[in-house]
Design a protein around this motif. Structure first.
Motif, PDB file in Angstrom:
ATOM      1  N   PHE A  65       4.715   3.810  -3.251  1.00 33.13           N
ATOM      2  CA  PHE A  65       5.854   3.562  -2.734  1.00 33.13           C
ATOM      3  C   PHE A  65       5.936   3.533  -0.964  1.00 33.13           C
ATOM      4  CE2 PHE A  65       7.227   5.640  -6.702  1.00 33.13           C
ATOM      5  CZ  PHE A  65       8.094   4.519  -7.160  1.00 33.13           C
ATOM      6  N   ALA A  66       6.646   2.532  -0.627  1.00 31.88           N
ATOM      7  CA  ALA A  66       6.824   2.532   0.790  1.00 31.88           C
ATOM      8  C   ALA A  66       7.536   3.734   1.267  1.00 31.88           C
ATOM      9  CB  ALA A  66       7.442   1.069   1.053  1.00 31.88           C
ATOM     10  N   PRO A  67       7.255   4.192   2.584  1.00 34.71           N
ATOM     11  CA  PRO A  67       7.984   5.222   2.944  1.00 34.71           C
ATOM     12  C   PRO A  67       9.614   4.977   2.982  1.00 34.71           C
ATOM     13  CG  PRO A  67       6.144   4.955   4.522  1.00 34.71           C
ATOM     14  CD  PRO A  67       6.256   4.070   3.418  1.00 34.71           C
ATOM     15  N   TRP A  68      10.188   3.652   3.148  1.00 28.98           N
ATOM     16  CA  TRP A  68      11.195   3.036   3.059  1.00 28.98           C
ATOM     17  C   TRP A  68      11.767   2.419   1.686  1.00 28.98           C
ATOM     18  CZ3 TRP A  68      10.477  -2.128   2.952  1.00 28.98           C
ATOM     19  CH2 TRP A  68       9.290  -2.458   3.290  1.00 28.98           C
ATOM     20  N   PHE A 134       6.508  -1.302  -3.254  1.00 32.93           N
ATOM     21  CA  PHE A 134       5.267  -0.593  -3.304  1.00 32.93           C
ATOM     22  C   PHE A 134       4.536  -1.257  -2.314  1.00 32.93           C
ATOM     23  CE2 PHE A 134       6.967  -1.233  -7.583  1.00 32.93           C
ATOM     24  CZ  PHE A 134       7.084   0.133  -8.025  1.00 32.93           C
ATOM     25  N   GLN A 135       4.829  -1.972  -1.144  1.00 33.68           N
ATOM     26  CA  GLN A 135       4.029  -2.092  -0.311  1.00 33.68           C
ATOM     27  C   GLN A 135       3.073  -3.395  -0.460  1.00 33.68           C
ATOM     28  OE1 GLN A 135       3.053   0.813   2.832  1.00 33.68           O
ATOM     29  NE2 GLN A 135       3.069   2.335   0.985  1.00 33.68           N
ATOM     30  N   ALA A 136       3.614  -4.266  -1.726  1.00 33.01           N
ATOM     31  CA  ALA A 136       2.668  -5.140  -2.189  1.00 33.01           C
ATOM     32  C   ALA A 136       3.103  -6.547  -1.125  1.00 33.01           C
ATOM     33  CB  ALA A 136       2.964  -5.381  -3.519  1.00 33.01           C
ATOM     34  N   TYR A 137       2.657  -6.530   0.021  1.00 33.09           N
ATOM     35  CA  TYR A 137       3.086  -7.712   1.077  1.00 33.09           C
ATOM     36  C   TYR A 137       2.513  -8.976   0.710  1.00 33.09           C
ATOM     37  CZ  TYR A 137       4.267  -3.419   3.389  1.00 33.09           C
ATOM     38  OH  TYR A 137       4.852  -2.249   3.860  1.00 33.09           O
TER      39      TYR A 137
END
Length: 188
Positions: A65-68, A134-137
């Motif tokens: 999970f992204a911190p945000w 999920f920070q899946a950029y």
């Protein structure tokens, strides 16, 4: 957590496909037809691949999970509410395909009173927001671009058919495709 969320999204898409099939039958029964059939398979492939690529990026690169996370998650949930609103507003006319019923009056209630294509805005928001949770950029970037390419073709086909066979031009000539104008907010 990503698996649970993606399974829920996949289940939602399956239910939407059932609704779309029911609505397609109704439109065909009432003299309608489908346009843009040749690109539909690419749209299905895009949406199926999106979920798979997102899952793979999260698993392979051990994304968390992204911190945000709550920001893109909130946007995703707003998109879900918008999706229900758009589907409900269009009723029997809502579809994942481009279905045309000649002579029909276009729907101008719900989110359609503000913009021409709220459902596409919702899809764009989902494709961007869901991977960002999920920070899946890579997935967010790639599928945002691919979705934009498919929509640029799809919207032209859809709008041409609607202009030719409904009151689309009369109703939506002053409305933007994706961004509400002050006129649409004041007059409707």
């Amino acid at each position: 957590m990503v698996v649970i969320l993606l399974l829920m999204v996949a289940l939602q898409r399956l239910v939407e496909l059932m609704i779309a099939e029911r609505n397609k039958k109704w439109i065909l029964k009432n003299g309608g037809y489908e346009v843009g059939r040749s690109h539909y398979r690419y749209l299905v492939l895009l949406h199926s691949s999106f979920l798979l690529f997102l899952l793979l990026e999260v698993i392979i690169f051990q994304k968390e999970f992204a911190p945000w996370w709550y920001v893109p998650f909130s946007l995703f949930m707003i998109a879900q509410a918008g999706r229900v609103w758009a589907i409900h507003s269009l009723g029997e006319f809502w579809n994942t395909r481009i279905m045309i019923l000649p002579g029909a009056k276009v729907i101008t209630k719900g989110p359609y009173q503000f913009i021409r294509h709220p459902n596409y805005v919702i899809v764009m928001l989902e494709i961007l927001a869901l991977p960002l949770i999920f920070q899946a950029y890579w997935t967010a970037a790639l599928f945002t671009i691919l979705n934009g390419l498919i929509l640029s073709k799809r919207i032209k086909i859809e709008e041409m058919a609607l202009r030719n066979h409904t009151n689309y031009e009369e109703v939506f000539s002053e409305r933007k495709r994706f961004i509400p104008t002050t006129d649409s907010l004041e007059n409707d």
